[in-house]
Write a protein that holds these residues in place. Structure first.
Motif, PDB file in Angstrom:
ATOM      1  N   ILE A 180      44.755  46.889  56.525  1.00 24.44           N
ATOM      2  CA  ILE A 180      45.473  45.711  56.029  1.00 24.44           C
ATOM      3  C   ILE A 180      44.523  44.515  55.942  1.00 24.44           C
ATOM      4  CG2 ILE A 180      47.315  44.061  56.598  1.00 24.44           C
ATOM      5  CD1 ILE A 180      49.007  46.420  57.450  1.00 24.44           C
ATOM      6  N   VAL A 181      43.653  44.372  56.935  1.00 25.09           N
ATOM      7  CA  VAL A 181      42.661  43.285  56.897  1.00 25.09           C
ATOM      8  C   VAL A 181      41.762  43.463  55.673  1.00 25.09           C
ATOM      9  CG1 VAL A 181      40.651  42.328  58.067  1.00 25.09           C
ATOM     10  CG2 VAL A 181      42.725  42.853  59.383  1.00 25.09           C
ATOM     11  N   ALA A 182      41.401  44.701  55.415  1.00 22.84           N
ATOM     12  CA  ALA A 182      40.501  44.962  54.290  1.00 22.84           C
ATOM     13  C   ALA A 182      41.147  44.592  52.956  1.00 22.84           C
ATOM     14  CB  ALA A 182      40.088  46.441  54.284  1.00 22.84           C
ATOM     15  N   LEU A 183      42.486  44.554  52.910  1.00 20.91           N
ATOM     16  CA  LEU A 183      43.180  44.224  51.663  1.00 20.91           C
ATOM     17  C   LEU A 183      43.369  42.715  51.475  1.00 20.91           C
ATOM     18  CD1 LEU A 183      45.908  47.014  51.774  1.00 20.91           C
ATOM     19  CD2 LEU A 183      44.011  46.850  50.142  1.00 20.91           C
ATOM     20  N   ALA A 184      43.009  41.936  52.517  1.00 22.69           N
ATOM     21  CA  ALA A 184      43.269  40.489  52.453  1.00 22.69           C
ATOM     22  C   ALA A 184      42.568  39.851  51.260  1.00 22.69           C
ATOM     23  CB  ALA A 184      42.825  39.822  53.752  1.00 22.69           C
ATOM     24  N   ALA A 226      51.294  38.630  53.504  1.00 19.74           N
ATOM     25  CA  ALA A 226      51.488  37.615  54.546  1.00 19.74           C
ATOM     26  C   ALA A 226      50.309  37.617  55.526  1.00 19.74           C
ATOM     27  CB  ALA A 226      52.802  37.876  55.286  1.00 19.74           C
ATOM     28  N   ILE A 227      49.813  38.796  55.865  1.00 21.50           N
ATOM     29  CA  ILE A 227      48.679  38.853  56.803  1.00 21.50           C
ATOM     30  C   ILE A 227      47.431  38.252  56.159  1.00 21.50           C
ATOM     31  CG2 ILE A 227      47.098  40.453  57.991  1.00 21.50           C
ATOM     32  CD1 ILE A 227      49.580  42.089  58.788  1.00 21.50           C
ATOM     33  N   ALA A 228      47.259  38.468  54.868  1.00 19.08           N
ATOM     34  CA  ALA A 228      46.112  37.858  54.172  1.00 19.08           C
ATOM     35  C   ALA A 228      46.172  36.340  54.313  1.00 19.08           C
ATOM     36  CB  ALA A 228      46.124  38.262  52.696  1.00 19.08           C
ATOM     37  N   ALA A 229      47.358  35.780  54.086  1.00 18.97           N
ATOM     38  CA  ALA A 229      47.509  34.326  54.178  1.00 18.97           C
ATOM     39  C   ALA A 229      47.245  33.843  55.599  1.00 18.97           C
ATOM     40  CB  ALA A 229      48.917  33.924  53.738  1.00 18.97           C
ATOM     41  N   MET A 230      47.713  34.606  56.579  1.00 24.12           N
ATOM     42  CA  MET A 230      47.529  34.176  57.966  1.00 24.12           C
ATOM     43  C   MET A 230      46.071  34.240  58.383  1.00 24.12           C
ATOM     44  SD  MET A 230      50.906  35.951  59.522  1.00 24.12           S
ATOM     45  CE  MET A 230      50.766  35.336  61.201  1.00 24.12           C
ATOM     46  N   TRP A 254      52.105  52.963  52.067  1.00 19.62           N
ATOM     47  CA  TRP A 254      51.660  51.649  52.488  1.00 19.62           C
ATOM     48  C   TRP A 254      50.865  51.747  53.778  1.00 19.62           C
ATOM     49  CZ3 TRP A 254      56.751  48.551  51.301  1.00 19.62           C
ATOM     50  CH2 TRP A 254      56.805  48.332  49.924  1.00 19.62           C
ATOM     51  N   PRO A 255      49.809  50.932  53.901  1.00 21.57           N
ATOM     52  CA  PRO A 255      48.928  51.069  55.068  1.00 21.57           C
ATOM     53  C   PRO A 255      49.654  50.797  56.376  1.00 21.57           C
ATOM     54  CG  PRO A 255      48.442  49.053  53.845  1.00 21.57           C
ATOM     55  CD  PRO A 255      49.406  49.828  53.014  1.00 21.57           C
ATOM     56  N   VAL A 256      49.315  51.589  57.375  1.00 18.88           N
ATOM     57  CA  VAL A 256      49.910  51.387  58.688  1.00 18.88           C
ATOM     58  C   VAL A 256      48.861  50.898  59.676  1.00 18.88           C
ATOM     59  CG1 VAL A 256      51.770  53.056  58.443  1.00 18.88           C
ATOM     60  CG2 VAL A 256      49.530  53.815  59.225  1.00 18.88           C
ATOM     61  N   ASP A 257      47.612  50.893  59.231  1.00 15.27           N
ATOM     62  CA  ASP A 257      46.506  50.592  60.115  1.00 15.27           C
ATOM     63  C   ASP A 257      46.069  49.138  59.909  1.00 15.27           C
ATOM     64  OD1 ASP A 257      43.112  50.960  59.974  1.00 15.27           O
ATOM     65  OD2 ASP A 257      44.240  51.414  61.805  1.00 15.27           O
ATOM     66  N   ALA A 258      45.924  48.403  61.015  1.00 16.73           N
ATOM     67  CA  ALA A 258      45.587  46.977  60.919  1.00 16.73           C
ATOM     68  C   ALA A 258      44.274  46.758  60.161  1.00 16.73           C
ATOM     69  CB  ALA A 258      45.495  46.379  62.319  1.00 16.73           C
ATOM     70  N   THR A 292      54.454  46.724  63.072  1.00 18.14           N
ATOM     71  CA  THR A 292      54.374  45.452  63.795  1.00 18.14           C
ATOM     72  C   THR A 292      52.925  45.219  64.201  1.00 18.14           C
ATOM     73  OG1 THR A 292      56.598  45.832  64.627  1.00 18.14           O
ATOM     74  CG2 THR A 292      55.312  44.149  65.757  1.00 18.14           C
ATOM     75  N   PHE A 293      52.413  44.025  63.901  1.00 13.10           N
ATOM     76  CA  PHE A 293      51.026  43.693  64.227  1.00 13.10           C
ATOM     77  C   PHE A 293      50.973  42.389  64.995  1.00 13.10           C
ATOM     78  CE2 PHE A 293      50.978  45.960  60.145  1.00 13.10           C
ATOM     79  CZ  PHE A 293      50.192  47.052  60.499  1.00 13.10           C
ATOM     80  N   SER A 294      49.869  42.213  65.738  1.00 12.20           N
ATOM     81  CA  SER A 294      49.632  40.905  66.338  1.00 12.20           C
ATOM     82  C   SER A 294      48.275  40.396  65.859  1.00 12.20           C
ATOM     83  CB  SER A 294      49.665  41.005  67.858  1.00 12.20           C
ATOM     84  OG  SER A 294      48.644  41.873  68.307  1.00 12.20           O
ATOM     85  N   LEU A 295      48.165  39.076  65.819  1.00 14.19           N
ATOM     86  CA  LEU A 295      46.944  38.422  65.343  1.00 14.19           C
ATOM     87  C   LEU A 295      46.519  37.395  66.381  1.00 14.19           C
ATOM     88  CD1 LEU A 295      47.735  39.263  62.257  1.00 14.19           C
ATOM     89  CD2 LEU A 295      46.865  37.013  61.714  1.00 14.19           C
ATOM     90  N   GLU A 296      45.221  37.393  66.654  1.00 13.40           N
ATOM     91  CA  GLU A 296      44.738  36.500  67.709  1.00 13.40           C
ATOM     92  C   GLU A 296      43.962  35.310  67.152  1.00 13.40           C
ATOM     93  OE1 GLU A 296      45.377  36.836  70.884  1.00 13.40           O
ATOM     94  OE2 GLU A 296      46.164  38.884  70.966  1.00 13.40           O
ATOM     95  N   ASN A 297      43.864  35.214  65.848  1.00 12.37           N
ATOM     96  CA  ASN A 297      43.050  34.127  65.295  1.00 12.37           C
ATOM     97  C   ASN A 297      43.768  32.777  65.399  1.00 12.37           C
ATOM     98  OD1 ASN A 297      42.061  36.686  63.443  1.00 12.37           O
ATOM     99  ND2 ASN A 297      40.426  35.261  64.003  1.00 12.37           N
TER     100      ASN A 297
END
Ligand code: 3NM
Ligand code: MG
Length: 516
Positions: free
Chosen positions: A244-248, A463-467, A237-241, A424-429
């Motif tokens: 993960i964004v690319a999979l959204a 979940a990150i895709a939805a966010m 599973w991807p560990v790189d942010a 663990t990731f953080s999102l600034e959007n």
């Protein structure tokens, strides 16, 4: 039978009280249970006289011998000796392990009840063959238990036992039944040690058909859990942010193509907004707070949102019924503990829901997540988030809660934090208008539910895709020239959620460049 050959997968502890056994015969119930797959039986009877106990023990011994299943006696070494069975199970207040071992000999099977790491290590050092770890959940069957330790308590004990190099066998006990057995085994497993099985009383002894009940339980014990979690066997599973964004886009497209049901048990304020949001992201909303409907709805391939924004006694019972149904169907549940810390009622509701089932995603603001984590001191002033932690502390809190519950935890705020305990990731959007409109946090739960319903087994990706979809749509909407404040923002926000979905499905991913 040698202690090491025992199959502890499904361990039956008997109870002869009328409330559980009714007027049925105990030997019949035990035989049925063994036919259904029980691999170890403990005679536990706190009321019969010694002579009666020996007589019951001998009758059970006749049954267990025929099936090659060991019989242990709770507490009473003398009865075990009189019956000539395989061993005993002793509690912390019973005879000492060393004395029991001395009386019964090296080949006897001796199990010990433990609820702390210290007790577990002592039992291992004393030569216990297995540990009965509990009490996992409060249970009417035994109300004088000292400690309710939950799955996190069980996992901690397994972890320390393995760390000390002990190979003792382990089961857990207390409130285990069909609806929670799979997730109890899943959530209690430590990286290097899992339970060998579960011990139960009422789920089998009180069942109308003990054979069928045991059969179903054994199937649930043996079946791999549906809960997604990074393990040694997981696909990489991807560990790189950035990955993960690319999979959204995959998640957003999957929602569009499959129109998953988003079943919302949500508060009175946001019903309409949540339903419209589900439509905008391509899901099919149903707003149903009636728990009994979940038995049918959970079979439709969607997911459930439990948003306790309008908690009532009836509501709580409905949440629990729906949670059990979705857990049993193997469908995801998103929990939004709205205003969790605000009142004693809500703090209690959080505990009840957390104990009532497996929550695939827990989403809340800082105060809510602190309450779910169990910060008794924090009295949240209301549903509005009031920031108290710094960035490192927030990331740590989210990571710890996710690891403890083996789930995905999201803490929303100007910066969002998301973790599955390992990543663990953080999102600034996002945009400040999201804070000027009621219910935006709640409807984010709906967006996440659509994503985890269709998304990859790796729920953090979904979940990150939805966010990202949600928060970038908010930014785009807020920057529109026709948006002059929170009111016009809501309409524009729904538009942009819809537009981003259409663009994504059409292969235009330019919007994703705004991901921060
Ligand atoms: N021992 P049920 S809890 C016999 O925590 C017993 O040590 C416990 O009953 C402990 O499966 C318990 O019906 C009762 O919840 C378990
Ligand atoms: Mg005892």
């Amino acid at each position: 039978m040698a202690a090491r050959d025992v199959d502890y997968s499904l361990y039956l502890v008997t109870d002869s009280t009328p409330a559980i056994l009714g007027d049925r015969d105990i030997a019949w119930a035990v035989e049925e249970a063994i036919k259904g797959g029980v691999g170890c039986v403990q005679l536990r009877d706190k009321t019969s006289d010694t002579a009666q106990l020996v007589a019951i023990g001998r009758r059970l011994r006749n049954v267990t011998l025929r099936y090659g299943v060991p019989l242990l006696i709770n507490d009473r070494v003398d009865v075990a000796l009189a019956v000539g069975c395989e061993g005993v199970h002793i509690g912390q207040d019973d005879m000492e392990l060393s004395t029991a071992r001395h009386l019964l000999g090296p080949r006897a099977i001796i199990g010990v009840t433990v609820s702390t790491v210290a007790q577990a290590l002592r039992a291992c050092e004393g030569g216990a063959d297995y540990l009965g770890i509990g009490t996992v959940y409060a249970t009417p069957t035994k109300t004088n238990t000292k400690d309710i330790i939950g799955t996190a308590g069980v996992r901690n004990i397994l972890q320390e036992v393995a760390h000390a190099g002990h190979t003792v066998r382990t089961v857990c006990i207390g409130g285990i039944n069909e609806s929670n057995v799979a997730r109890v085994l899943f959530q209690s497993a430590a990286p290097s040690k899992s339970l060998d099985g579960v011990a139960l009383v009422s789920a089998i002894m009180a069942a109308p058909d003990p054979e069928a009940a045991a059969h179903k339980l054994l199937h649930l014990v043996k079946r791999p859990p549906h809960f997604g979690w990074p393990t040694a066997e997981s696909p990489p599973w991807p560990v790189d942010a950035l990955q993960i964004v690319a999979l959204a886009a995959d998640t957003i497209t999957a929602i569009h193509k499959t129109t998953p049901l988003s079943h919302n048990m949500t508060n009175l304020v946001v019903q309409n907004f949540a339903a419209n949001l589900a439509l905008a992201v391509g899901a099919s909303p149903i707003m149903s707070s009636y728990g009994q409907e979940a038995a049918d709805l959970c079979k439709l391939g969607g997911s459930l949102v439990i948003n306790m924004g309008t908690v009532t006694p009836d509501g709580l019972a409905n949440y629990l019924e729906a949670l059990r149904a979705y857990n049993q169907a193997g469908r995801p549940v998103v929990f939004d503990p709205v205003g969790a810390g605000a009142t004693a009622v809500r703090r209690a509701a959080v505990k009840t829901i957390m104990a009532g089932g497996y929550l695939d995603v827990i989403k809340g603001n800082e105060g809510e997540i602190l309450t779910v984590f169990g910060d008794e001191k924090l009295q949240q002033r209301g549903v509005d988030s009031s920031s108290t932690l710094n960035t490192e502390q927030k990331a740590e809190l989210v990571q710890k809660l996710a690891a403890r519950e083996k789930t995905v935890v999201i803490m929303t705020g100007p910066t969002d934090f998301i973790s599955d305990g390992q990543r663990t990731f953080s999102l600034e959007n996002g945009h400040r208008y999201l804070g000027e409109v009621t219910g935006t946090g709640c409807v984010l739960g709906t967006a996440i539910s659509a994503a985890v319903a269709v998304g990859s087994e790796d729920k953090i990706v979904a979940a990150i895709a939805a966010m990202l979809h949600f928060e970038i749509a908010a930014e785009v909407a807020a920057s529109r020239s026709d948006v002059r404040g929170p009111g016009t923002f809501v309409a524009a926000f729904l538009d942009e959620l819809y537009n981003i979905r259409q663009a994504t499905v059409g292969g235009d991913l330019a919007w994703l460049q705004g991901a921060k």
